[in-house]
Design a protein around this motif. Structure first.
Motif, PDB file in Angstrom:
ATOM      1  N   GLU A  27       0.835  -1.211   0.000  1.00 52.27           N
ATOM      2  CA  GLU A  27       0.000   0.000   0.000  1.00 52.27           C
ATOM      3  C   GLU A  27       0.873   1.265   0.000  1.00 52.27           C
ATOM      4  N   ILE A  28       1.908   1.225   0.833  1.00 50.82           N
ATOM      5  CA  ILE A  28       2.801   2.404   0.919  1.00 50.82           C
ATOM      6  C   ILE A  28       3.492   2.620  -0.424  1.00 50.82           C
ATOM      7  N   GLU A  29       3.899   1.515  -1.031  1.00 51.07           N
ATOM      8  CA  GLU A  29       4.572   1.586  -2.328  1.00 51.07           C
ATOM      9  C   GLU A  29       3.657   2.256  -3.360  1.00 51.07           C
ATOM     10  N   LYS A  30       2.393   1.808  -3.384  1.00 47.55           N
ATOM     11  CA  LYS A  30       1.404   2.346  -4.321  1.00 47.55           C
ATOM     12  C   LYS A  30       1.189   3.835  -4.076  1.00 47.55           C
ATOM     13  N   LYS A  31       1.062   4.164  -2.769  1.00 45.03           N
ATOM     14  CA  LYS A  31       0.712   5.516  -2.357  1.00 45.03           C
ATOM     15  C   LYS A  31       1.778   6.535  -2.792  1.00 45.03           C
ATOM     16  N   TYR A  32       3.092   6.138  -2.705  1.00 46.09           N
ATOM     17  CA  TYR A  32       4.153   7.116  -2.989  1.00 46.09           C
ATOM     18  C   TYR A  32       4.800   6.946  -4.359  1.00 46.09           C
ATOM     19  N   ILE A  33       5.103   5.704  -4.724  1.00 46.97           N
ATOM     20  CA  ILE A  33       5.842   5.567  -5.982  1.00 46.97           C
ATOM     21  C   ILE A  33       5.101   4.759  -7.039  1.00 46.97           C
ATOM     22  N   GLY A  34       3.832   4.477  -6.791  1.00 44.08           N
ATOM     23  CA  GLY A  34       3.032   3.763  -7.789  1.00 44.08           C
ATOM     24  C   GLY A  34       2.684   4.682  -8.947  1.00 44.08           C
ATOM     25  N   LYS A  35       2.026   4.078  -9.978  1.00 44.48           N
ATOM     26  CA  LYS A  35       1.700   4.850 -11.185  1.00 44.48           C
ATOM     27  C   LYS A  35       0.806   6.063 -10.893  1.00 44.48           C
ATOM     28  N   GLN A  36      -0.069   5.877  -9.885  1.00 39.36           N
ATOM     29  CA  GLN A  36      -0.909   7.017  -9.508  1.00 39.36           C
ATOM     30  C   GLN A  36      -0.527   7.549  -8.132  1.00 39.36           C
ATOM     31  N   GLY A  37       0.731   7.329  -7.768  1.00 37.30           N
ATOM     32  CA  GLY A  37       1.191   7.739  -6.447  1.00 37.30           C
ATOM     33  C   GLY A  37       1.576   9.223  -6.399  1.00 37.30           C
ATOM     34  N   ALA A  38       1.990   9.652  -5.203  1.00 39.92           N
ATOM     35  CA  ALA A  38       2.289  11.060  -4.949  1.00 39.92           C
ATOM     36  C   ALA A  38       3.392  11.596  -5.858  1.00 39.92           C
ATOM     37  N   LEU A  39       4.439  10.769  -6.043  1.00 40.70           N
ATOM     38  CA  LEU A  39       5.566  11.211  -6.862  1.00 40.70           C
ATOM     39  C   LEU A  39       5.132  11.400  -8.323  1.00 40.70           C
ATOM     40  N   ALA A  40       4.392  10.438  -8.838  1.00 46.27           N
ATOM     41  CA  ALA A  40       3.908  10.512 -10.214  1.00 46.27           C
ATOM     42  C   ALA A  40       3.016  11.730 -10.406  1.00 46.27           C
TER      43      ALA A  40
END
Ligand code: PHE
Length: 346
Positions: A27-40
Motif C-alpha cells: 500500500e505504501i509503495e502504491k501511495k508514494y511511488i506507484g503509477k498514480q502515487g504522490a511522486l507521479a
C-alpha cells in the motif's frame, strides 16, 4: 517542486519506518511511488518546465524513488523475518513432553492362557494334539462309551449338522468336548501316549453368566503301563502350581463320565484365600475345577489298545474357568464383552 519531492520522500520514509505489518508495504509503495502515487502526481507537471529544470527535477525524483524503494525492500525483509520468527514461536513443540502412546493390540487373553498351559504341559513331556471341530457321533459319543440310548448322551446338548447320518459314523455334530481327540490320537499313535488337546468346543446352550455355546477346553491323556490315579493327581497339581505361581493342593470327589472309570471331579485349593474360606470358594477353601478319571477299558478297546497291558488317565478343563480364576472374574461373559477396561487388565 524539489521541496515537494523531498517532502514526499520524508513522509514516505517516515511511514515506512513506522510500518508494522508486511502486508502494508504494498500500500505504501502504491501511495508514494506507484503509477498514480504522490511522486507521479507531481511529475505530471514536469512537461511545462524548461530542459534544465526538467533534468534537475527528474534526477531528484529518481533518487527519491530509489530511496523509497530501498527503504521499502529493507522494511519488507525486516518485517517478514520478524513475522516468521513469531510464527515459529507460536508453532513450537516441546519435544520433552511425553508422547501419546498408540493403542497396541495384544494377544487375546484366552489364547495367552492356552499358550501358557501348553508350555507347562510341554515341559512335562506332553505333545499337543488336534482334531476336527465338526465331529462324527462315533468319535464324539460312541467310541467314548456313550451307549446309543444311554441317558448320558443327554448330558450334552448338542448341535447336530443337518445332514443324513453315515451308517458307521452316525450324524455329524459340532464337537461337544475335546475328548473325541483322545480316541483319534490313540488310533493314530497307539500306546504309550502323552498328549494335551486344547481347542474350541460347542454346546447347544442358552447364554448366561456361566454358560456359553462356544468355549475352550484343555484335555489331557496319558496312556502307559502301570498308571494310576496318583499320577493324575501329581500331574495336575504340578500344572496348577506352575500356572498359578503358588503351591496348589487338590482333592478328588466322585464324578460321572461314561469314558472314565472311576470318574472324578477335581477341586483345587482356593487361590484367593489360601484355603481360609472366601466368597469365591463359597467358604470351603476349595474351588471346583475339572473332570477326570482313569480311561474306561471300553474306550481303550475302541482305540485298539489292550486294557490289560495299558491304562491311563484323562482330564478335561474349561479354559475360561482357569482364566477367570487367574484374573478373579465373576463371569465368562466379561471376557467376551469387548470391554477394553476389562481386557486391558489382562
Ligand atoms: N469331556 C468332559 C467334559 O467335557 C471332561 C473330561 C475329560 C472328563 C476327560 C474326564 C476325562 O465335561
Amino acid at each position: 517542486m524539489l521541496t515537494e519531492i523531498t517532502e514526499i520522500q520524508n513522509q514516505a520514509l517516515q511511514e515506512i519506518s513506522q510500518c508494522e505489518k508486511s502486508e502494508q508495504i504494498l500500500e505504501i509503495e502504491k501511495k508514494y511511488i506507484g503509477k498514480q502515487g504522490a511522486l507521479a502526481d507531481i511529475l505530471k507537471n514536469i512537461k511545462n518546465l524548461d530542459v534544465e529544470a526538467k533534468k534537475t527535477i527528474g534526477q531528484k525524483a529518481n533518487i527519491s524513488k530509489h530511496e523509497i524503494q530501498n527503504a521499502l525492500i529493507n522494511k519488507r525483509r525486516e518485517l517478514e523475518n520478524k513475522e516468521l520468527l513469531e510464527q515459529l514461536k507460536a508453532e513450537k513443540i516441546d519435544v520433552t513432553l511425553p508422547s501419546q502412546k498408540p493403542n497396541n493390540a495384544t494377544i487375546n487373553a484366552l489364547s495367552a492362557i492356552q499358550k501358557q498351559a501348553e508350555e507347562i504341559f510341554e515341559k512335562m513331556g506332553f505333545a499337543i494334539a488336534d482334531g476336527p471341530h465338526v465331529e462324527s457321533e462315533l468319535y464324539n459319543f460312541d467310541s467314548l462309551n456313550f451307549k446309543t440310548h444311554h441317558p448320558a448322551r443327554d448330558i450334552q446338548d448338542t448341535f447336530f449338522i443337518d445332514k443324513e447320518a453315515n451308517p458307521e459314523h452316525g450324524k455329524l455334530v459340532l464337537r461337544t468336548h475335546t475328548s473325541p481327540v483322545q480316541v483319534r490320537s490313540m488310533l493314530k499313535m497307539g500306546a504309550p501316549l502323552k498328549i494335551i488337546i486344547p481347542g474350541r468346543v460347542y454346546r447347544n446352550e442358552d447364554q448366561d453368566a456361566t454358560h456359553e455355546h462356544t468355549f475352550y477346553q484343555i484335555e489331557g491323556l496319558l496312556i502307559d503301563e502301570n498308571i494310576g490315579i496318583g499320577h493324575l493327581k501329581a500331574v495336575l497339581e504340578e500344572f496348577l502350581s506352575q500356572l498359578f505361581n503358588t503351591k496348589i493342593e487338590t482333592k478328588f470327589r466322585p464324578g460321572y463320565f461314561p469314558f472314565t472309570e472311576p470318574s472324578l471331579e477335581l477341586d483345587m485349593s482356593c487361590v484367593f484365600c489360601k484355603k481360609q474360606g472366601c466368597k469365591i470358594c463359597k467358604h470351603t477353601g476349595f474351588i471346583e475345577l475339572l473332570g477326570c478319571g482313569m480311561v474306561h477299558p471300553n474306550v481303550l478297546k475302541a482305540s485298539n489298545i489292550d486294557p490289560n497291558q495299558h491304562q491311563g488317565f484323562a482330564f478335561g478343563m474349561g479354559l475360561d474357568r482357569i482364566l477367570m480364576l487367574k484374573h478373579g472374574f465373576a463371569s465368562v461373559c466379561d471376557l467376551r464383552a469387548n470391554d477394553l477396561r476389562i481386557l486391558k487388565q489382562l
